[in-house]
Design a protein around this motif. Structure first.
Motif, mmCIF file in Angstrom:
data_model
loop_
_atom_site.group_PDB
_atom_site.id
_atom_site.type_symbol
_atom_site.label_atom_id
_atom_site.label_comp_id
_atom_site.label_asym_id
_atom_site.label_seq_id
_atom_site.Cartn_x
_atom_site.Cartn_y
_atom_site.Cartn_z
ATOM 1 N N GLY A 155 1.111 -0.954 0.168
ATOM 2 C CA GLY A 155 0.434 -0.148 0.105
ATOM 3 C C GLY A 155 1.096 0.717 -0.070
ATOM 4 O O GLY A 155 0.535 2.344 -0.079
ATOM 5 N N ALA A 156 2.281 1.236 -0.221
ATOM 6 C CA ALA A 156 2.787 2.928 0.239
ATOM 7 C C ALA A 156 3.137 3.043 -0.823
ATOM 8 O O ALA A 156 3.677 3.984 -1.214
ATOM 9 C CB ALA A 156 4.263 1.702 1.097
ATOM 10 N N VAL A 157 3.266 1.882 -2.037
ATOM 11 C CA VAL A 157 3.850 2.013 -3.378
ATOM 12 C C VAL A 157 3.361 2.918 -4.209
ATOM 13 O O VAL A 157 1.774 2.582 -4.045
ATOM 14 C CB VAL A 157 3.904 0.457 -4.081
ATOM 15 N N SER A 158 3.322 3.895 -4.270
ATOM 16 C CA SER A 158 2.410 4.720 -5.935
ATOM 17 C C SER A 158 2.568 4.427 -6.844
ATOM 18 O O SER A 158 3.219 5.051 -7.445
ATOM 19 C CB SER A 158 3.301 5.984 -4.986
ATOM 20 N N TRP A 159 1.265 4.007 -7.478
ATOM 21 C CA TRP A 159 1.261 3.468 -8.800
ATOM 22 C C TRP A 159 0.875 4.198 -10.313
ATOM 23 O O TRP A 159 1.212 4.304 -10.888
ATOM 24 C CB TRP A 159 0.755 2.276 -9.081
ATOM 25 N N GLN A 160 1.041 6.200 -9.423
ATOM 26 C CA GLN A 160 0.034 6.672 -10.343
ATOM 27 C C GLN A 160 1.441 8.148 -10.028
ATOM 28 O O GLN A 160 1.895 8.250 -8.971
ATOM 29 C CB GLN A 160 -0.806 7.588 -9.683
#
Length: 363
Positions: A357-362
């Protein structure tokens, strides 16, 4: 006994009648000889045509070397190259997948061989493939010393081909990087990837198929180029930068982030009592991964265990060498991110801790 009258009545058969063109094979060898010569380095003349290639380790500067070998392919990324009719960069991927595996052990890649198998040899396409291999070898500093071209009708579908690469490197005795020196408190540096590299393409192709988009159309995440061109971005070769960092001192371990992502590859270089604590918000994720996660419906946890997600190589370094090694890597063209630290591994706990959840895919 064979009947002489039956033999006399048969139309003579040649290898060409069986689908194998010896002349085309010879023409390809002649076409790629200049490409191989351009990769010559100390220890090898990178000439083609003999039954085997010789390499002089002393001429390469080694006194008591340990040899390190690796082999790999490029997986189903080949299917996209074939669909797009683009064959000039897939060879770079082949070299990268092998030589990046060598350098994580502190080994300098010295020589490379390739295996090119196809149903029917197309000299133009074959030369394009080898031109990419030669380009990769020049970038990695190794010599393309030979290979095998196999024409096998009946085993491959018309128009298809397959690739495998074989690399040999060397490191002086006692200087190999094994990960044994990794300690609690060490810092984890991530080196940016150029995109997907050469892993997870079976899932990528599944996403493309289910969405129903065309490889020749604009890439949803990079509208100025075609989808095929974006997906075929070559794997980054980290050899020169990582060797420079190793020689500068303070590198405790290196991990090539391939299939399995950070979750599967980092544990390969860590002592069993230690764990990598990764902050997923410390690096920008390339747009291709955001597209796969959003339009492809691939969950974040699955993304992290399938793709590199923007980090193609990891260096575990001593805390007092972080700034110096970051500078060395940056001087050699790398984008470097401080992505985590080494901590104690809890009993039964994961070797790599990262919150999807900490990874920003945008962007």
């Amino acid at each position: 006994m064979w009947r002489e009258d039956a033999i006399a009545s048969r139309t003579p058969l040649t290898y060409g009648d069986a689908g194998v063109d010896i002349d085309a094979g010879n023409a390809l060898v002649e076409a790629i000889k200049p490409l191989a010569r351009a990769t010559a380095r100390p220890g090898s003349d990178a000439g083609l045509g003999g039954f085997g290639a010789l390499f002089d380790l002393k001429a390469a500067g080694y006194s008591d070397p340990i040899l390190v070998a690796a082999t790999d392919g490029v997986g189903t990324k080949l299917k996209i190259a074939l669909a797009a009719g683009r064959h000039d960069t897939i060879g770079i991927d082949l070299v990268a997948m092998c030589d990046n595996d060598l350098v994580v052990q502190g080994a300098e890649p010295l020589l490379f061989l390739d295996y090119f198998a196809t149903a029917k040899l197309d000299v133009t396409n074959g030369r394009a493939v080898v031109s990419g291999i030669a380009a990769g070898c020049r970038e990695a500093g190794c010599a393309l010393v030979g290979g095998e071209t196999a024409e096998m009708p009946g085993l491959y579908n018309p128009g298809d081909y397959d690739l495998a690469g074989f690399a040999v490197g060397a490191v002086e005795r006692g200087q190999a990087i094994t990960g044994a020196e990794v300690a609690e408190g060490d810092v984890i540096l991530g080196l940016a990837s150029s995109g997907l590299h050469s892993n997870g393409f079976s899932l990528v192709r599944k996403v493309v198929s289910e969405i129903g988009i065309d490889y020749g159309g604009a890439a949803p995440f990079a509208p100025k180029v075609s989808l095929s061109a974006a997906l075929l971005t070559p794997t980054r070769i980290y050899v020169r930068s990582c060797l420079a960092a190793v020689r500068a001192g303070g590198v405790r371990a290196l991990a090539h982030i391939t299939g399995g992502g950070l979750l599967e590859n980092l544990p390969r270089v860590l002592p069993t009592h230690l764990a990598a604590e990764i902050d997923g918000g410390t690096w920008p994720v390339p747009l291709v991964f955001g597209w796969l996660a959003a339009d492809g419906g691939v969950p974040a946890a699955e993304m992290l265990r399938t793709f590199n997600c923007g980090i193609g190589m990891v260096a575990v370094v001593a805390p007092d060498r972080v700034e110096a090694l970051t500078d060395v890597l940056a001087e050699h063209g790398e984008q470097v991110f401080r992505i985590g630290r080494i901590g104690a591994r809890a009993t039964g706990g994961p070797a790599v801790a990262i919150d999807p959840g900490a990874v920003s895919w945008q962007p």
